[in-house]
Design an enzyme around this catalytic site. Sequence first.
Site, short mmCIF file in Angstrom:
data_model
loop_
_atom_site.label_atom_id
_atom_site.label_comp_id
_atom_site.label_asym_id
_atom_site.label_seq_id
_atom_site.Cartn_x
_atom_site.Cartn_y
_atom_site.Cartn_z
CG HIS A 17 -2.00 1.08 1.26
ND1 HIS A 17 -1.84 2.23 1.85
CD2 HIS A 17 -3.23 0.85 0.66
CE1 HIS A 17 -2.75 3.03 1.48
NE2 HIS A 17 -3.74 2.40 1.04
CB SER A 44 -5.64 5.05 -0.16
OG SER A 44 -6.27 4.37 1.15
#
Length: 369
Positions: free
Chosen positions: A53, A202
């Site tokens: 991520h 995100s």
Amino acid sequence: MRASEIWDVTKGEGTTVAVIDSGVDPISSLKGRLLPGKSFVPEKEVHSDPTGHGTTMASLIAGSGTENSLQGLAPDAKVLPLRVSDGKFSYGPTWATRLTDAIRYASASDARVINISMGMSGLDRSAVTKLQKAIDEANERGKLIFAAVGNDGRRIDGTDYPSVLPGVVAVGAVNEKATVTDLSNYGPHLVLSAPGDPGGTSQATALASATAALIWSKHPDWTNHQVLRVMIETTGMSERGEKPSMYLGHGIIRPSKVIVDGQGDPGPADKSPVFSKYFASLEASGSPSPGSDSGSGDDSRTDGRNQGSEKEAPSGPDSDRSQNAAQADDDNTTLWVTGGIAAAVLVVIAATIAVIAVRRRDRERQPRY
């Protein structure tokens, strides 16, 4: 996004973005862009990313695009990786402490932008107070903090951190039609939106951070308040004179309007376009200086954002969730998933950004991607 035109002016050179996340792998796309950074997870390396991520967020911001890798929106910016996750996603107060320490580290660094593509709900008062003090310190030092609002598709009523806290620019996600995505959380705390479908908030947050880096690269003398002001002023919604939306905030980022077209009035250097009332209350009460551990301990202070009493959830194409149709006319224009590997691909060709990612439903009191 008109990225190619933006890159004729600047690619983000001279700016640094702190990426508070799961670590960042030293991949080829980030060669020459990745700074040493720091891990706040015991016995874990900052240049190691168990989820992928943090690496994806860093690449969306500053990836070079070499060897068929991710192309970032600000490909000449530097990335300061700050690791706060061990990849297990099963803790609460420990994560909050790591996040607080990482923000304070970033505020003392050369990074002007702090990217937090993650969040958590259910923190206790003590943890929130400490987190707010770290955010205040970063703002006092002239930083801009962008945080994801989360991927539950629900209204947020003040319990998801850090996006709800004063001094944090909360970012939501929109799709290719310039409409808020079904998964993007919403509420009166939302400030800006950015592309994030497929994917999530995100990715949208990373693009907002990259936009700030680009603007600061062209206008290095501007303050954090001025950079945020022009970001807000150049959204389609602001041009139509509308008040902030619960679903889009002030609107979708359009960096080309600032960098290529020269639009947006930076305004006063010492006044925030969003948090002015909050910062004024801090000054009136004698806010702690950067590095101080003193403070009022009050995490319920209000800021200058629109705190309207809208109650209805989105109900379809005629709701506020689709009120941004004019956005596309002009430009063709968390960690919130629990566990797993977040992957994304950013392809910037003239005016298009497509972000692809993996998302899963989060759980209460866990850090969420």
